[in-house]
Design a protein around this motif. Structure first.
Motif, PDB file in Angstrom:
ATOM      1  N   ALA A   1       0.845  -1.210   0.000  1.00 18.37           N
ATOM      2  CA  ALA A   1       0.000   0.000   0.000  1.00 18.37           C
ATOM      3  C   ALA A   1       0.876   1.254   0.000  1.00 18.37           C
ATOM      4  CB  ALA A   1      -0.925  -0.003   1.215  1.00 18.37           C
ATOM      5  N   GLY A   2       2.015   1.205   0.681  1.00 18.11           N
ATOM      6  CA  GLY A   2       2.933   2.343   0.691  1.00 18.11           C
ATOM      7  C   GLY A   2       3.542   2.576  -0.685  1.00 18.11           C
ATOM      8  N   GLY A   3       3.804   1.483  -1.396  1.00 22.10           N
ATOM      9  CA  GLY A   3       4.301   1.611  -2.764  1.00 22.10           C
ATOM     10  C   GLY A   3       3.271   2.272  -3.662  1.00 22.10           C
ATOM     11  N   VAL A   4       2.006   1.929  -3.450  1.00 22.50           N
ATOM     12  CA  VAL A   4       0.917   2.561  -4.206  1.00 22.50           C
ATOM     13  C   VAL A   4       0.914   4.069  -3.932  1.00 22.50           C
ATOM     14  CG1 VAL A   4      -1.595   2.731  -4.434  1.00 22.50           C
ATOM     15  CG2 VAL A   4      -0.525   0.480  -4.184  1.00 22.50           C
ATOM     16  N   THR A   5       1.049   4.429  -2.669  1.00 22.65           N
ATOM     17  CA  THR A   5       0.954   5.836  -2.283  1.00 22.65           C
ATOM     18  C   THR A   5       2.105   6.654  -2.880  1.00 22.65           C
ATOM     19  OG1 THR A   5      -0.093   5.116  -0.257  1.00 22.65           O
ATOM     20  CG2 THR A   5       0.712   7.362  -0.286  1.00 22.65           C
ATOM     21  N   VAL A   6       3.307   6.112  -2.832  1.00 25.55           N
ATOM     22  CA  VAL A   6       4.460   6.832  -3.389  1.00 25.55           C
ATOM     23  C   VAL A   6       4.311   6.968  -4.908  1.00 25.55           C
ATOM     24  CG1 VAL A   6       6.954   6.690  -3.793  1.00 25.55           C
ATOM     25  CG2 VAL A   6       6.023   6.187  -1.520  1.00 25.55           C
ATOM     26  N   ALA A   7       3.917   5.880  -5.564  1.00 28.19           N
ATOM     27  CA  ALA A   7       3.769   5.916  -7.028  1.00 28.19           C
ATOM     28  C   ALA A   7       2.692   6.914  -7.447  1.00 28.19           C
ATOM     29  CB  ALA A   7       3.431   4.514  -7.541  1.00 28.19           C
ATOM     30  N   VAL A   8       1.601   6.935  -6.685  1.00 28.96           N
ATOM     31  CA  VAL A   8       0.515   7.865  -7.006  1.00 28.96           C
ATOM     32  C   VAL A   8       0.945   9.310  -6.737  1.00 28.96           C
ATOM     33  CG1 VAL A   8      -1.724   8.656  -6.110  1.00 28.96           C
ATOM     34  CG2 VAL A   8      -1.442   6.291  -6.868  1.00 28.96           C
ATOM     35  N   THR A   9       1.703   9.523  -5.674  1.00 29.57           N
ATOM     36  CA  THR A   9       2.176  10.884  -5.384  1.00 29.57           C
ATOM     37  C   THR A   9       3.017  11.400  -6.554  1.00 29.57           C
ATOM     38  OG1 THR A   9       2.204  10.367  -3.029  1.00 29.57           O
ATOM     39  CG2 THR A   9       3.432  12.315  -3.721  1.00 29.57           C
ATOM     40  N   ARG A  10       3.871  10.535  -7.076  1.00 28.45           N
ATOM     41  CA  ARG A  10       4.696  10.924  -8.229  1.00 28.45           C
ATOM     42  C   ARG A  10       3.815  11.376  -9.400  1.00 28.45           C
ATOM     43  NH1 ARG A  10       9.807   9.634 -10.240  1.00 28.45           N
ATOM     44  NH2 ARG A  10      10.386   7.969  -8.828  1.00 28.45           N
ATOM     45  N   LYS A  11       2.722  10.635  -9.648  1.00 29.78           N
ATOM     46  CA  LYS A  11       1.826  11.008 -10.760  1.00 29.78           C
ATOM     47  C   LYS A  11       1.105  12.330 -10.491  1.00 29.78           C
ATOM     48  CE  LYS A  11       1.017   6.350 -12.401  1.00 29.78           C
ATOM     49  NZ  LYS A  11       0.078   5.284 -12.754  1.00 29.78           N
ATOM     50  N   LEU A  12       0.698  12.521  -9.242  1.00 26.08           N
ATOM     51  CA  LEU A  12      -0.035  13.751  -8.907  1.00 26.08           C
ATOM     52  C   LEU A  12       0.861  14.973  -9.064  1.00 26.08           C
ATOM     53  CD1 LEU A  12      -1.874  12.375  -5.748  1.00 26.08           C
ATOM     54  CD2 LEU A  12      -2.937  12.923  -7.944  1.00 26.08           C
ATOM     55  N   VAL A  13       2.153  14.807  -8.724  1.00 26.29           N
ATOM     56  CA  VAL A  13       3.111  15.905  -8.911  1.00 26.29           C
ATOM     57  C   VAL A  13       3.310  16.152 -10.409  1.00 26.29           C
ATOM     58  CG1 VAL A  13       5.506  16.649  -8.556  1.00 26.29           C
ATOM     59  CG2 VAL A  13       4.272  15.487  -6.706  1.00 26.29           C
ATOM     60  N   ALA A  14       3.469  15.066 -11.169  1.00 19.60           N
ATOM     61  CA  ALA A  14       3.679  15.201 -12.620  1.00 19.60           C
ATOM     62  C   ALA A  14       2.490  15.885 -13.292  1.00 19.60           C
ATOM     63  CB  ALA A  14       3.920  13.824 -13.237  1.00 19.60           C
ATOM     64  N   GLN A  15       1.302  15.652 -12.756  1.00 16.45           N
ATOM     65  CA  GLN A  15       0.100  16.271 -13.329  1.00 16.45           C
ATOM     66  C   GLN A  15      -0.106  17.696 -12.833  1.00 16.45           C
ATOM     67  OE1 GLN A  15      -3.168  13.592 -12.418  1.00 16.45           O
ATOM     68  NE2 GLN A  15      -2.079  11.858 -13.291  1.00 16.45           N
ATOM     69  N   GLY A  16       0.763  18.157 -11.947  1.00 18.59           N
ATOM     70  CA  GLY A  16       0.633  19.519 -11.427  1.00 18.59           C
ATOM     71  C   GLY A  16      -0.446  19.670 -10.369  1.00 18.59           C
TER      72      GLY A  16
END
Ligand SMILES: [Zn+2]
Length: 427
Positions: free
Chosen positions: A347-362
């Motif tokens: 679940a922590g891996g999901v959260t980190v990966a999703v955070t990366r996408k949210l940053v990339a999307q601005g």
């Protein structure tokens, strides 16, 4: 003395007394605990909380017990870590990790909800407890039940990670492995709760149980110096954690412990089980159940009980939801470990990966004060990690040097290894 005034239906608003109920008789909507906030405001201040011990019970007036807690007295108050190196990798200058991978006693945030629900079960007079679980809840109920001397029946999908099965059976609980997924387990548990007078914490005690998750949000606000962050990224299974963090921050605001906040809540799911994320992305007012297929088994709930509420909280807060593939989940676990020394479960891996996408999307900006929720420990799901096997040698110096070719002189530690230590958080 209790600050609870009763239960209310989230869908139709019908009121109920504070009894072991979870679903509205009229509309089958979920029931929610209601408090007397004026009474809480009169007794609870930052000073009162600061004078109490370092556990989730420092916010006890905002939890649904009639008397003192009887189970899980040490739960909560996990570290909020400043994450300089992960922040640099993700492009976030003010990043924190709320780290429940070190929660006591069972190394996940479920210790919070179990501490509340088993204390409540004892108040209601239950002598047998249990749960439907994807693993972490099973670990926590079994551990707490052992310490409290309660009989426990734990229902899990039979194909759970080995460490989660061992981490449940070791406590002496009756563990029932169901040939099916979590949604099958949950369905059976609803039937069992109807037939037996047992406290299945996330079934017939769900309104009380879920309240424990608010403390995750209370602690974030207190540990940031009594303020809410700009953004929190939360993994979603049933959706209750995100929903309750939202509720918790609103409660702190309402009783004047934090200034009015505009925290955006971001949900994180696995691509192989994304019913809440899909509802948010497609602007749906219903959750379309899915059949889970992901390595993030703790998040593998295809028909999430609080999915709709989580989607509403995300929308209300101005947040968004994203998802991560199995490969991205593995990369997220590795990145978190290598940058911050925090070994999270899938679940922590999901959260980190999703955070990366949210940053990339601005959607999350570089200067947003951001908290990511790490909800469980990586040793529980270690089997998904792909590692470089250690190279073995005989205990001979020559073999070590030939195999590893180390530099003779140790490198001087460069100050730039920790670039932003001096930069404090400005809000
Ligand atoms: Zn109702």
């Amino acid at each position: 003395m209790s600050t609870v005034t009763g239960l209310t239906c989230r869908s139709c608003g019908r009121s109920y007394p504070a009894e072991p109920l979870s679903i509205c008789d009229d509309c089958f909507g979920p029931l929610e605990v209601v408090y007397d906030y004026d009474a809480i405001k009169r007794v609870l201040s930052r000073e009162v909380i600061a004078a109490r011990g370092p556990s989730m019970w420092r916010y006890r007036e905002l939890l649904p017990l009639d008397g003192p807690p009887r189970v899980g007295l040490e739960a909560g108050f996990t570290p909020l870590l400043r994450a300089h190196r992960l922040g640099a990798a993700l492009g976030l200058r003010r990043l924190f990790i709320k780290d429940d991978s070190v929660s006591r006693p069972s190394l996940s945030f479920k210790d919070r909800v179990v501490a509340v629900s088993l204390s409540k079960a004892l108040e209601f007079g239950f002598d047998t407890v249990g749960c439907a679980s994807t693993g972490n809840l099973a670990n926590s109920v079994a551990a707490h039940a052992a310490r409290a001397g309660l009989r426990a029946y734990i229902f899990i999908p039979a194909d759970l990670e080995r460490a989660k099965i061992i981490g449940t059976t070791i406590y002496g609980a009756q563990v029932v492995g169901i040939r099916g997924n979590y949604d099958d387990v949950n369905r059976l548990c609803s039937e069992i709760a109807d037939r037996y007078h047992w406290a299945l914490v996330n079934v017939n005690l769900r309104p009380y149980y879920a309240e424990g998750s608010k403390t995750f949000g209370f602690e974030i606000a207190e540990q940031l110096g009594w303020r809410a962050p700009d953004a929190i990224v939360v993994p979603m299974a049933g959706g209750a954690l995100l929903t309750k963090i939202h509720k918790g921050l609103k409660e702190l605001e309402r009783i004047g412990l934090i200034p009015p906040c505009a925290t955006r809540l971001y949900g994180a799911q696995a691509s192989g089980c994304n019913p809440i994320t899909a509802a948010v992305k497609n602007h749906q007012s219903r959750i379309q159940p899915v059949k889970p297929h992901t390595i993030a088994k703790s998040l593998a709930i295809g028909n999430p009980a609080d999915g709709l509420l989580a989607a509403q909280a995300i929308r209300e807060s101005g947040g968004w939801s994203e998802e991560a593939t199995d490969e991205e989940i593995r990369q997220g676990i590795a990145l978190l470990s290598e940058t911050e020394g925090v070994f999270a479960e899938t679940a922590g891996g999901v959260t980190v990966a999703v955070t990366r996408k949210l940053v990339a999307q601005g959607l999350i900006g570089p200067d947003d004060l951001t908290v990511i929720a790490v909800t469980g420990n990586g040793l529980k799901t270690a089997e998904v990690c792909q590692i470089n096997e250690p190279r073995s040698i005989d205990a001979k110096l020559i073999q070590f040097e030939e195999t590893f070719r180390p530099e003779r002189r140790s490198t001087v530690y460069a100050k730039s290894a920790h670039p932003s230590t001096a930069q404090e958080v400005h809000c």
